[in-house]
Design a protein around this motif. Structure first.
Motif, PDB file in Angstrom:
ATOM      1  N   UNK A 132       0.797  -1.228   0.000  1.00 56.97           N
ATOM      2  CA  UNK A 132       0.000   0.000   0.000  1.00 56.97           C
ATOM      3  C   UNK A 132       0.831   1.280   0.000  1.00 56.97           C
ATOM      4  N   UNK A 133       2.151   1.172   0.057  1.00 51.82           N
ATOM      5  CA  UNK A 133       3.015   2.355  -0.026  1.00 51.82           C
ATOM      6  C   UNK A 133       3.378   2.530  -1.494  1.00 51.82           C
ATOM      7  N   UNK A 134       2.749   3.503  -2.153  1.00 52.79           N
ATOM      8  CA  UNK A 134       2.779   3.550  -3.611  1.00 52.79           C
ATOM      9  C   UNK A 134       3.847   4.463  -4.201  1.00 52.79           C
ATOM     10  N   UNK A 135       4.398   5.396  -3.416  1.00 52.70           N
ATOM     11  CA  UNK A 135       5.259   6.425  -3.995  1.00 52.70           C
ATOM     12  C   UNK A 135       6.685   6.446  -3.458  1.00 52.70           C
ATOM     13  N   UNK A 136       6.951   5.761  -2.356  1.00 53.29           N
ATOM     14  CA  UNK A 136       8.264   5.855  -1.720  1.00 53.29           C
ATOM     15  C   UNK A 136       8.834   4.455  -1.539  1.00 53.29           C
ATOM     16  N   UNK A 137      10.087   4.260  -1.927  1.00 52.58           N
ATOM     17  CA  UNK A 137      10.752   2.975  -1.749  1.00 52.58           C
ATOM     18  C   UNK A 137      11.516   2.955  -0.422  1.00 52.58           C
ATOM     19  N   UNK A 196      11.481  13.817  -2.420  1.00 56.16           N
ATOM     20  CA  UNK A 196      10.537  14.171  -3.477  1.00 56.16           C
ATOM     21  C   UNK A 196      11.226  14.275  -4.829  1.00 56.16           C
ATOM     22  N   UNK A 197      12.445  14.791  -4.827  1.00 56.61           N
ATOM     23  CA  UNK A 197      13.152  15.035  -6.077  1.00 56.61           C
ATOM     24  C   UNK A 197      13.563  13.758  -6.791  1.00 56.61           C
ATOM     25  N   UNK A 198      13.659  12.660  -6.071  1.00 60.57           N
ATOM     26  CA  UNK A 198      14.035  11.391  -6.697  1.00 60.57           C
ATOM     27  C   UNK A 198      12.843  10.645  -7.280  1.00 60.57           C
ATOM     28  N   UNK A 199      11.650  11.118  -7.044  1.00 60.53           N
ATOM     29  CA  UNK A 199      10.454  10.354  -7.387  1.00 60.53           C
ATOM     30  C   UNK A 199      10.263  10.166  -8.892  1.00 60.53           C
ATOM     31  N   UNK A 212      16.068   1.904  -7.814  1.00 63.86           N
ATOM     32  CA  UNK A 212      16.006   2.783  -6.629  1.00 63.86           C
ATOM     33  C   UNK A 212      17.248   2.708  -5.752  1.00 63.86           C
ATOM     34  N   UNK A 213      17.793   1.502  -5.576  1.00 62.90           N
ATOM     35  CA  UNK A 213      19.002   1.377  -4.772  1.00 62.90           C
ATOM     36  C   UNK A 213      20.189   2.067  -5.409  1.00 62.90           C
TER      37      UNK A 213
END
Length: 340
Positions: A132-137, A196-199, A212-213
Motif C-alpha cells: 500500500x506504499x505507492x510512492x516511496x521505496x 521528493x526530487x528522486x520520485x 532505486x538502490x
C-alpha cells in the motif's frame, strides 16, 4: 471520483525545490495530490544536526487516519515494549506541511534501535498481502532519513490502504523527538525535498527493481561529496551538483536511464542539502558514504535483517515475521508441488 481519503502528498518534483508554499490537496487515492514543501521554520536551539545518541527504546507510530491498529501492529512486528504514538495533522509540520487533516495521516511506522554503525535501514511491509506504499521505496526512506540526521535505526513502514507513504517520515521524526532527539528543521526540510526530487526518476524506471538502490546510492554519495567540498570552503553551485551527480550516476550504470530533467531536479535538491547545517557535519559525511555502499546493492522492500536490531525482542519479532511471511510460504509452495 473521490474513492477514499488519502494521506499527503504526491511529489511534483519539478515544482518542489522552490521555497514557495503550495496548497495541499488531500484527495482520492487514485488521483495525484499536489503539494510543495513549506519554507523551513526558524531552527530551535535544542535541535541537532546528526543524531548523537542511540534511540533509548522502540516506538510504533500510527497515523491518526489509520484503522485496525491491531492488524497494523502485527504487520509492523511490534511488541508490548514499543511505546505507542499517533501522528495527527499537526505533526505534518515535521515534513514541512500545514493545514493537514488528521484523516490524511494514514501510513504507520515502527522505529527500533539498530546495532551501532548500522546506519538507517528501512523495510516496507505489505498489509494483508497488499503493498500500500505507492510512492516511496525503502531506499528513498533511508536516504531521506540519513540526510535529516537519523542514524542507527531500523524503520518499518506499512499502511492499511493505498497512500504515497511520505507521512511515515513524520512518524519517524516524532518518535525521535519524543525520545529527546530533536532534529534540525532545515535538515529535515532539505531531506524531504530530496526524497521528493528522486520520485520522477524512480517512476520512470519502475520496472527496474535495482534502480532505486542505485539511484539513491548515487544521490547519497553525491550529498556526502558535496558536504566535503563545503567543509573545505567551496561554494556549492547547481553546476557542481549536476557534475558530481552525473559522475555517480555513471558509476552506478544508470546515467542513460536518468533523464536530464530528473538530474536537474535532484541537483537542485542536493544544493539544498549542501546549504543545510547537516552538510557541516563530518559525521554526516561518514554516515552518507556508509549508507551509499549499502544502497548500491539494495533491491526490493527489505533492507534490514534480524541481526541488525539492537534489541533482542525486536530481533525475535523480525525473525518471526520472516518465517511467517517469507519462509513458510516458500516451503508450503514446494510442498504443494510435491503433493500434486
Amino acid at each position: 471520483m473521490k474513492t477514499m481519503v488519502s494521506e499527503e502528498i504526491t511529489m511534483q518534483t519539478k515544482k518542489i525545490i522552490t521555497t514557495t508554499l503550495l496548497a495541499t490537496a488531500l484527495l482520492g487515492a487514485s488521483t495525484v495530490t499536489a503539494t510543495v514543501l513549506v519554507q523551513p521554520n526558524v531552527v530551535q536551539a535544542a535541535t541537532t544536526n546528526v543524531q548523537t545518541r542511540a534511540l533509548s527504546k522502540s516506538y510504533v507510530v500510527y497515523g491518526a487516519g489509520a484503522s485496525d491498529q491491531s492488524a497494523l501492529a502485527t504487520t509492523l512486528g511490534v511488541t508490548d515494549s514499543y511505546e505507542k504514538l499517533t501522528t495527527t495533522g499537526a505533526d505534518a509540520s515535521y515534513i514541512g506541511l500545514s493545514g493537514v487533516a488528521d484523516s490524511a495521516m494514514i501510513s504507520s511506522v515502527a522505529i527500533a534501535p539498530a546495532e551501532p554503525g548500522t546506519g538507517t535501514l528501512v523495510n516496507i511491509k505489505n498489509f494483508d498481502g497488499k503493498d500500500n506504499i505507492t510512492q516511496v521505496t525503502s531506499q528513498q526512506y533511508a536516504m531521506a532519513a540519513t540526510m535529516a540526521g537519523v542514524k542507527d535505526v531500523i524503520i518499518t513502514v506499512t499502511a492499511n490502504q493505498q497512500v504515497s507513504g511520505q507521512a511515515a517520515l513524520a512518524g519517524v521524526y516524532k518518535a525521535l523527538d519524543t525520545d529527546g532527539i530533536t532534529l534540525n528543521e532545515q535538515n529535515t526540510s532539505a531531506a524531504n525535498n530530496m526524497l521528493a526530487a528522486t520520485t520522477d526518476a524512480v517512476n520512470d524506471n519502475k520496472d527496474d527493481k535495482a534502480y532505486p538502490g542505485k539511484l539513491t546510492s548515487a544521490v547519497t554519495n553525491t550529498a556526502s561529496e558535496l558536504a566535503e567540498k563545503k567543509q573545505d570552503g567551496q561554494n556549492i553551485t547547481i553546476n557542481i551538483a549536476i557534475d558530481q551527480l552525473n559522475i555517480n550516476l555513471d558509476k552506478q550504470g544508470i546515467a542513460e536511464k536518468t533523464s536530464d530533467a530528473a538530474v536537474q531536479t535532484m541537483a537542485q535538491a542536493l544544493v539544498g542539502v549542501a546549504d543545510a547545517p547537516i552538510s557541516d557535519s563530518s559525521s554526516f559525511v561518514d554516515n552518507a558514504k556508509s549508507l551509499s555502499n549499502k544502497l548500491e546493492n539494495s533491491a526490493g522492500d527489505a533492507m534490514a535483517k534480524a541481526k541488525d536490531f539492537a534489541n533482542s525482542e525486536d530481533v525475535k519479532q523480525a525473525a518471526n515475521w520472516f518465517v511467517t511471511n517469507i519462509w513458510n510460504p516458500i516451503v508450503n509452495f514446494f510442498k504443494g508441488l510435491l503433493n500434486k
